[in-house]
Write a protein that holds these residues in place. Structure first.
Motif: not given
Length: 266
Positions: A36, A55-56, A59, A63, A65, A70-71, A74, A87, A89
């Protein structure tokens, strides 16, 4: 393309024959480092493939997300002979807490210190009056099994998918880790704008423990359908969050541990 299987020489012993050496397909397990803003925050032991989805989905639980926007970024890369996802954010989105240790393929909450689902409960998991037929649940594991290509080759990976009340499945994802397979499915649903996955069912190929219920609540699904049994904590949490939980779903039989009022005969 990522390599999800590989080959190694093994000694094959048949019941009525001499031992022989032959190649065998194995599921790949390798680390994925998540970073991050340039700082490593977690290392996941996973099967390569769909790393962005993985990964999404990770999150979504770890997190703030809640939507694709919100991302900010990536990005996958290979650094120091290790697969990585960088990442970024959007401003104001709560970042994940760093994990102190490697998260193995057997454990989705290793090194986490909070077992509390209340912050994840963002919406009702099903519409008023929503139901699903028991025969639909009974058929879901076999439907998913027919799409488990890596399992056909190796016998060593789990699978997950989302299904609607008719039994139609979304994309099936496979991984050596049960929780990784679920994260890949949740991540794909996030990018497709399908979260919260209200009135949908999470189908998993293995047992149901706390981490699977945690991810199901984060995804907003109506229930979980599993080939194997749940843990006691998984049952308690499913009941607390009004989830349907069906386990030991095999050959037309099942145990319904939570949400039996949501079932119909047909």
């Amino acid at each position: 393309m990522p390599v999800s299987t590989t080959r190694r020489a093994v000694v094959r012993i048949e019941a009525d024959g001499e031992p022989g050496r032959r190649p065998d397909d194995l599921a790949v397990e390798s680390p994925l480092v998540l970073g991050l803003d340039g700082e490593a925050i977690a290392t996941l032991m996973r099967t390569p493939g769909h790393d962005i989805d993985l990964t999404a989905g990770w999150l979504v639980v770890e997190s703030g997300v809640r939507a694709p926007e919100h991302i900010a970024l990536l990005r996958t890369c290979r650094e120091d002979d290790t697969d990585r996802v960088h990442i970024t954010l959007r401003e104001g989105v709560a970042p994940p807490r760093p994990r102190a240790f490697v998260t193995s393929a057997a454990c989705g909450v290793c090194s986490a210190d909070v077992l509390d689902l209340r912050p994840l409960a963002r919406s009702a998991p099903h519409s008023p009056g929503w139901t699903v037929a028991a025969e639909v649940l009974a058929g879901l594991p076999d439907t998913m099994r027919r799409r488990q290509r890596a399992f056909d080759r190796t016998g060593a990976v789990h699978a997950a998918a989302l299904a609607d009340a008719t039994g139609a499945l979304s994309a099936v994802r496979e991984d050596v880790g049960r929780h990784n397979a679920v994260d890949k499915v949740v991540g794909r649903a996030l990018f497709d704008g399908e979260l919260p996955a209200r009135d949908r069912l999470l189908v998993v190929s293995g047992r149901v423990s706390f981490e699977i219920v945690q991810k199901a609540v984060a995804a907003g699904v109506a229930g979980i359908v599993a080939v194997s049994a749940p843990s006691s904590l998984a049952v308690d949490l499913a009941r607390e969050h009004d989830l349907l939980l069906a386990g030991m779903v095999r050959q037309g039989r099942m145990n319904v541990y939570s949400g039996d009022a949501l079932l119909t005969a047909r």
